[in-house]
Design an enzyme around this catalytic site. Structure first.
Site, PDB file in Angstrom:
ATOM      1  N   GLN A 154       0.834  -1.211   0.000  1.00  0.00           N
ATOM      2  CA  GLN A 154       0.000   0.000   0.000  1.00  0.00           C
ATOM      3  C   GLN A 154       0.867   1.258   0.000  1.00  0.00           C
ATOM      4  O   GLN A 154       1.844   1.338   0.756  1.00  0.00           O
ATOM      5  CB  GLN A 154      -0.893   0.025   1.237  1.00  0.00           C
ATOM      6  CG  GLN A 154      -1.860   1.202   1.239  1.00  0.00           C
ATOM      7  CD  GLN A 154      -2.638   1.336   2.537  1.00  0.00           C
ATOM      8  OE1 GLN A 154      -2.073   1.657   3.570  1.00  0.00           O
ATOM      9  NE2 GLN A 154      -3.936   1.088   2.480  1.00  0.00           N
ATOM     10  N   CYS A 159      -6.168   7.067   5.638  1.00  0.00           N
ATOM     11  CA  CYS A 159      -5.427   7.381   6.870  1.00  0.00           C
ATOM     12  C   CYS A 159      -6.018   8.645   7.520  1.00  0.00           C
ATOM     13  O   CYS A 159      -6.096   9.701   6.890  1.00  0.00           O
ATOM     14  CB  CYS A 159      -3.941   7.576   6.569  1.00  0.00           C
ATOM     15  SG  CYS A 159      -3.006   7.845   8.088  1.00  0.00           S
ATOM     16  N   LYS A 212      -8.065   1.865  -0.925  1.00  0.00           N
ATOM     17  CA  LYS A 212      -8.701   1.622   0.386  1.00  0.00           C
ATOM     18  C   LYS A 212      -9.092   2.984   0.936  1.00  0.00           C
ATOM     19  O   LYS A 212      -8.264   3.895   0.984  1.00  0.00           O
ATOM     20  CB  LYS A 212      -7.732   0.907   1.326  1.00  0.00           C
ATOM     21  CG  LYS A 212      -8.308   0.656   2.711  1.00  0.00           C
ATOM     22  CD  LYS A 212      -7.429  -0.304   3.503  1.00  0.00           C
ATOM     23  CE  LYS A 212      -7.971  -0.569   4.891  1.00  0.00           C
ATOM     24  NZ  LYS A 212      -7.786   0.545   5.814  1.00  0.00           N
ATOM     25  N   HIS A 256     -13.990   1.316   4.419  1.00  0.00           N
ATOM     26  CA  HIS A 256     -14.172   1.267   5.873  1.00  0.00           C
ATOM     27  C   HIS A 256     -15.180   2.374   6.178  1.00  0.00           C
ATOM     28  O   HIS A 256     -14.830   3.560   6.124  1.00  0.00           O
ATOM     29  CB  HIS A 256     -12.813   1.513   6.562  1.00  0.00           C
ATOM     30  CG  HIS A 256     -12.921   1.672   8.046  1.00  0.00           C
ATOM     31  ND1 HIS A 256     -11.972   2.329   8.796  1.00  0.00           N
ATOM     32  CD2 HIS A 256     -13.861   1.264   8.925  1.00  0.00           C
ATOM     33  CE1 HIS A 256     -12.332   2.316  10.067  1.00  0.00           C
ATOM     34  NE2 HIS A 256     -13.466   1.672  10.170  1.00  0.00           N
ATOM     35  N   GLY A 312      -9.075  -6.447  10.461  1.00  0.00           N
ATOM     36  CA  GLY A 312      -7.854  -5.993  11.121  1.00  0.00           C
ATOM     37  C   GLY A 312      -7.852  -6.345  12.594  1.00  0.00           C
ATOM     38  O   GLY A 312      -7.385  -7.406  13.014  1.00  0.00           O
ATOM     39  N   ARG A 313      -8.461  -5.454  13.402  1.00  0.00           N
ATOM     40  CA  ARG A 313      -8.381  -5.612  14.854  1.00  0.00           C
ATOM     41  C   ARG A 313      -8.963  -6.930  15.339  1.00  0.00           C
ATOM     42  O   ARG A 313      -8.480  -7.508  16.315  1.00  0.00           O
ATOM     43  CB  ARG A 313      -9.077  -4.419  15.528  1.00  0.00           C
ATOM     44  CG  ARG A 313      -8.333  -3.104  15.285  1.00  0.00           C
ATOM     45  CD  ARG A 313      -9.161  -1.906  15.665  1.00  0.00           C
ATOM     46  NE  ARG A 313     -10.375  -1.813  14.856  1.00  0.00           N
ATOM     47  CZ  ARG A 313     -11.394  -1.008  15.101  1.00  0.00           C
ATOM     48  NH1 ARG A 313     -11.340  -0.218  16.142  1.00  0.00           N
ATOM     49  NH2 ARG A 313     -12.451  -0.994  14.313  1.00  0.00           N
TER      50      ARG A 313
END
Ligand SMILES: Cc1cc2nc3c(=O)[nH]c(=O)nc-3n(C[C@H](O)[C@H](O)[C@H](O)COP(=O)(O)O)c2cc1C
EC number: 1.3.1.-
Length: 321
Positions: free
Chosen positions: A74, A104, A143, A172, A228-229
């Site tokens: 990425q 981000c 993303k 997301h 992810g988490r």
């Protein structure tokens, strides 16, 4: 419209989310040694400054250091020339696809109109894609979040993305200023899905083994899921999604932990760096333990390998067979 072909439509894929400082090559390789169910990973972002890429990032991205899990590197950039240069370097070492970070949320990044800071400016995204896509040899995916400030910023971005042959758009459904607060905005995700002509991957808050099925049921046209988490907290999660009869095997988890720790000790110098890394992992890993707050607090206080080792023994006490 650029002429590059999209990938063939793929079956539902499960991606490991990029998490800077956590899901680098050491984690990805160790994870693959102990767990199944993740098909591919996106690397944590690599900044492209004047087309340069740091030695640490090169090492992390080199295919020979990523044999165990297919990887899409990425890039975080608003500079087309630097982006093209790094993308083509990555193509030369063997990557057929790269991912552009438009998500981000950190002010240091977003204030410089990078990451989610680009989302209020669809015309800049258009110019960027128009100038890079015919110059890079690899394919490109994106993303993104819903916006930087407002969840409807994305509604002006998707028609721009639709003009380009991107392989996929990972969404997301939160805004940048939201960071990780609140819940993913599924109503807004639904609007994005109906607007997008590109393959869409869902990302956000997949924590329980039933969450993927619920998302797929509500959004049958998504082409993949990114986690992810949830994986960092419970590395068995992907296996549990595939087979609800899978139970947490604490011995396997301990072996995984020990190998991860050993790998960090091999590549990082001194307890400060190694324990710093392990403490970041424990922020998530501790969530699977009954006494999670106490365990995390104790681990966070350690400053030597000896202290850390005894905290880990104590944390796993009573769980191992
Ligand atoms: C510590 C941390 C680091 C992250 N680093 C990145 C990154 O480098 N690139 C990126 O696109 N997203 C990054 N993310 C966002 C995640 O990839 C993901 O979108 C987010 O955590 C939501 O998914 P989840 O609920 O499955 O964790 C990061 C998130 C966290 C918490």
């Amino acid at each position: 419209m650029h002429k590059k072909k999209r990938h063939l439509k793929f079956a539902m894929k499960r991606y490991l989310a990029p998490m800077r400082g956590l899901t680098e090559a050491v984690y990805r390789n160790t994870f693959s040694q102990y767990f199944k169910g993740i098909h591919m990973a996106i690397s944590p972002f690599i900044s492209t400054v004047n087309g340069k890429i740091s030695n640490r990032h090169i090492k992390d991205a080199l295919p020979q250091n990523n044999q165990s899990m297919p990887l899409i590197p990425q890039l975080l950039s608003k500079d087309p020339a630097g982006f093209v240069c790094v993308a083509n370097k990555l193509f030369d070492v063997g990557y057929l696809e790269i991912n552009w970070n438009l998500g981000c949320p950190y002010a240091m990044v977003a204030n410089k109109v990078r990451g989610c800071g680009l989302l209020p400016y669809p015309e800049m995204i258009d110019q960027f894609l128009d100038s890079v896509l015919h110059k890079i040899s690899c394919q490109l995916s994106i993303k993104m979040r819903l916006g930087r400030f407002q969840p409807d910023e994305i509604l002006s971005v998707i028609p721009v993305l639709n003009q380009y042959p991107l392989t996929m758009v990972i969404i997301h459904p939160r805004t940048g200023i939201q960071m990780y607060d609140g819940s993913p905005d599924l109503a807004q995700f639904e609007k994005c899905l109906s607007l997008s002509k590109l393959p869409v991957i869902y990302n956000g808050d997949i924590q329980h083994y039933t969450d993927q099925a619920n998302i797929c049921k509500r959004f049958p046209s998504i082409e993949g899921i990114m986690i992810g988490r949830g994986i960092l907290a419970n590395p068995f999660l992907a296996e549990m999604i595939d087979d609800p009869n899978v139970h947490k095997d604490w011995n396997r988890l301990k072996d995984f932990h020990d190998e991860l720790y050993c790998q960090y000790r091999n590549i990082l110098s001194g307890p400060g760096h190694v324990l710093g890394k392990m403490k970041e992992h424990w922020k998530y890993l501790s969530q699977g333990f009954d006494d999670c707050h106490r365990i995390l607090k104790r681990i966070q206080r350690t400053s030597s390998f000896r202290q850390y080792d005894s905290c880990v023994v104590e944390a796993f006490d009573g769980y191992l067979r």
